[in-house]
Write an enzyme that holds these catalytic residues in place. Sequence first.
Site, PDB file in Angstrom:
ATOM      1  N   SER A  46      10.860  -4.386  26.340  1.00 22.62           N
ATOM      2  CA  SER A  46      10.441  -5.503  27.198  1.00 22.62           C
ATOM      3  C   SER A  46       9.338  -5.119  28.185  1.00 22.62           C
ATOM      4  CB  SER A  46      11.669  -5.987  27.979  1.00 22.62           C
ATOM      5  OG  SER A  46      11.287  -6.682  29.143  1.00 22.62           O
ATOM      6  N   GLY A  47       8.290  -5.908  28.210  1.00 24.03           N
ATOM      7  CA  GLY A  47       7.222  -5.680  29.181  1.00 24.03           C
ATOM      8  C   GLY A  47       7.718  -5.852  30.603  1.00 24.03           C
ATOM      9  N   LEU A  48       8.569  -6.842  30.796  1.00 27.64           N
ATOM     10  CA  LEU A  48       9.121  -7.059  32.136  1.00 27.64           C
ATOM     11  C   LEU A  48       9.955  -5.859  32.574  1.00 27.64           C
ATOM     12  CD1 LEU A  48       9.808  -8.847  34.606  1.00 27.64           C
ATOM     13  CD2 LEU A  48      11.678  -9.815  33.269  1.00 27.64           C
ATOM     14  N   ASP A  58       5.263  -7.637  36.278  1.00 29.31           N
ATOM     15  CA  ASP A  58       4.854  -7.869  34.892  1.00 29.31           C
ATOM     16  C   ASP A  58       3.609  -8.760  34.871  1.00 29.31           C
ATOM     17  OD1 ASP A  58       4.874  -8.152  32.120  1.00 29.31           O
ATOM     18  OD2 ASP A  58       6.513  -9.612  32.102  1.00 29.31           O
ATOM     19  N   ASP A  85       7.223  -5.553  22.857  1.00 33.39           N
ATOM     20  CA  ASP A  85       6.548  -6.642  23.559  1.00 33.39           C
ATOM     21  C   ASP A  85       5.160  -6.118  23.911  1.00 33.39           C
ATOM     22  OD1 ASP A  85       5.673  -8.585  25.306  1.00 33.39           O
ATOM     23  OD2 ASP A  85       7.193  -8.199  26.835  1.00 33.39           O
ATOM     24  N   ASP A  87       2.525  -8.012  24.960  1.00 40.02           N
ATOM     25  CA  ASP A  87       1.767  -8.975  25.773  1.00 40.02           C
ATOM     26  C   ASP A  87       0.631  -9.594  24.936  1.00 40.02           C
ATOM     27  OD1 ASP A  87       3.506  -8.365  27.794  1.00 40.02           O
ATOM     28  OD2 ASP A  87       2.115  -7.144  28.940  1.00 40.02           O
ATOM     29  N   GLU A 114       1.260 -12.220  22.180  1.00 43.51           N
ATOM     30  CA  GLU A 114       1.331 -13.617  22.620  1.00 43.51           C
ATOM     31  C   GLU A 114      -0.050 -14.223  22.832  1.00 43.51           C
ATOM     32  OE1 GLU A 114       3.627 -12.241  26.037  1.00 43.51           O
ATOM     33  OE2 GLU A 114       2.335 -13.436  27.347  1.00 43.51           O
ATOM     34  N   LYS A 120      -2.319 -11.286  31.348  1.00 44.45           N
ATOM     35  CA  LYS A 120      -1.216 -12.251  31.364  1.00 44.45           C
ATOM     36  C   LYS A 120      -0.235 -11.943  32.477  1.00 44.45           C
ATOM     37  CE  LYS A 120       2.599 -11.089  30.242  1.00 44.45           C
ATOM     38  NZ  LYS A 120       3.969 -11.271  29.745  1.00 44.45           N
ATOM     39  N   ASN A 122       4.015 -12.683  33.677  1.00 48.71           N
ATOM     40  CA  ASN A 122       5.323 -13.022  33.125  1.00 48.71           C
ATOM     41  C   ASN A 122       5.485 -14.535  33.037  1.00 48.71           C
ATOM     42  OD1 ASN A 122       8.459 -13.630  33.584  1.00 48.71           O
ATOM     43  ND2 ASN A 122       8.214 -11.727  32.485  1.00 48.71           N
ATOM     44  N   SER A 123       6.097 -14.967  31.939  1.00 52.31           N
ATOM     45  CA  SER A 123       6.220 -16.397  31.636  1.00 52.31           C
ATOM     46  C   SER A 123       7.002 -17.173  32.686  1.00 52.31           C
ATOM     47  CB  SER A 123       6.913 -16.576  30.288  1.00 52.31           C
ATOM     48  OG  SER A 123       6.271 -15.804  29.312  1.00 52.31           O
ATOM     49  N   ARG A 158       3.633 -14.809  19.214  1.00 49.80           N
ATOM     50  CA  ARG A 158       4.400 -15.548  20.223  1.00 49.80           C
ATOM     51  C   ARG A 158       3.519 -16.622  20.848  1.00 49.80           C
ATOM     52  NH1 ARG A 158       7.114 -12.457  25.393  1.00 49.80           N
ATOM     53  NH2 ARG A 158       6.661 -13.958  27.039  1.00 49.80           N
ATOM     54  N   HIS A 189       8.524 -19.316  23.050  1.00 48.63           N
ATOM     55  CA  HIS A 189       9.094 -19.056  24.365  1.00 48.63           C
ATOM     56  C   HIS A 189       9.246 -20.369  25.117  1.00 48.63           C
ATOM     57  CE1 HIS A 189      10.821 -16.628  27.284  1.00 48.63           C
ATOM     58  NE2 HIS A 189       9.781 -16.114  27.895  1.00 48.63           N
TER      59      HIS A 189
HETATM   60  C1  SPV Z   1       9.674  -9.580  28.420  1.00 50.53           C
HETATM   61  O1  SPV Z   1      10.839  -9.196  28.317  1.00 50.53           O
HETATM   62  O2  SPV Z   1       8.799  -8.944  28.998  1.00 50.53           O
HETATM   63  C2  SPV Z   1       9.285 -10.851  27.826  1.00 50.53           C
HETATM   64  C3  SPV Z   1      10.253 -11.907  27.784  1.00 50.53           C
HETATM   65  O3  SPV Z   1       8.146 -11.009  27.456  1.00 50.53           O
HETATM   66  S1  SPV Z   1      10.049 -12.831  29.204  1.00 50.53           S
HETATM   67  O4  SPV Z   1      10.217 -11.976  30.349  1.00 50.53           O
HETATM   68  O5  SPV Z   1      11.087 -13.830  29.083  1.00 50.53           O
HETATM   69  O6  SPV Z   1       8.740 -13.451  29.184  1.00 50.53           O
HETATM   70 MG    MG Z   2       6.868  -9.667  28.265  1.00 49.10          MG
END
Ligand code: SPV
Ligand code: MG
Length: 295
Positions: A46-48, A58, A85, A87, A114, A120, A122-123, A158, A189
């Site tokens: 996970s990027g986060l 993130d 992930d 990004d 994505e 980018k 975080n979503s 994504r 997402h």
């Molecule tokens: C991550 O885990 O970094 C993701 C999922 O991309 S989210 O944080 O839900 O965007």
């Molecule tokens: Mg991410």
Amino acid sequence: LIDQFDRAAALRAALARNEPVLVAGAHDGLTARLAEEAGFTAVWASGLEISTARGLPDVSLLGLAEFVDAGETIASAVTIPVIADCDTGFGGDMNAAYTVLRYEAAGVAAVCIEDKAFPKRNSFLDDGHDLLSTAAFARKIRMAKGAQTHAEMLVIARTEALVCARPMAEALDRCHAYVDAGADAVLIHSKSHTPEEVLEFLSRWKRRAPVFIVPTTYASLTAEQAYKGGAAAIIYANQGMRASIAATRRMWARVVKEGTTLVIENEIASVSDVFALSGLDSWLAREQAVIVREP
Ligand code: SPV
Ligand code: MG
């Protein structure tokens, strides 16, 4: 290192089975091992989590080399497939191609890229999201797929269309275009607090490729319901890290208050558990084998 191509094949096989593929988020060897131990089919690098574990947000601060390093650490720690992930693929089309090459070499089975513009965020952040055009991201996917050197590796496309409040039809069109461009799977997402929009996407998706979902905000959706609705894989992207944050915070507060760790000793993992998770036994056995063989 376990061959990533076997693992990529294993992930493809899992996606083809008649059950949901459960994927757990991780950011290092330990968190990846906990995911494997729990029985997850794959790990989400996970990027986060990787950013937060370094004390950073993130928002595209870390670069490809740092993310690949985390991916390699995770892949080395487990035998299950790792989905990275990635990004935006760390820049433009060429960066996405290079991303695939680097992750292949790092032992990662799948990369997820994505359709947001670099840099980018975080979503789940309210604003600051910028989408590439469908054509531009399809080209990026084509570049990524063209770069891979082994047939089994997966590129997951994504879309952040719903996150960016674009219409459902656009999210569907984008994912169809990405599959046409060569994506092996798509990830839809959503930051909705109910599963309806994801379920609508799934019901209108023509099942031309497996769909990954990330039910963070719509946690009421069970894996079973998601699978029945048409999702192939469910990523629990950050709950592991959130669990350890909550547990550690609670534990330290008690230690500070009581002035002793005795009060929490029975609630935390034992040192022998830590040794086991570190793989100590296999290293001692390795050493023992050499000693036994000495004349
Ligand atoms: C991550 O885990 O970094 C993701 C999922 O991309 S989210 O944080 O839900 O965007
Ligand atoms: Mg991410």
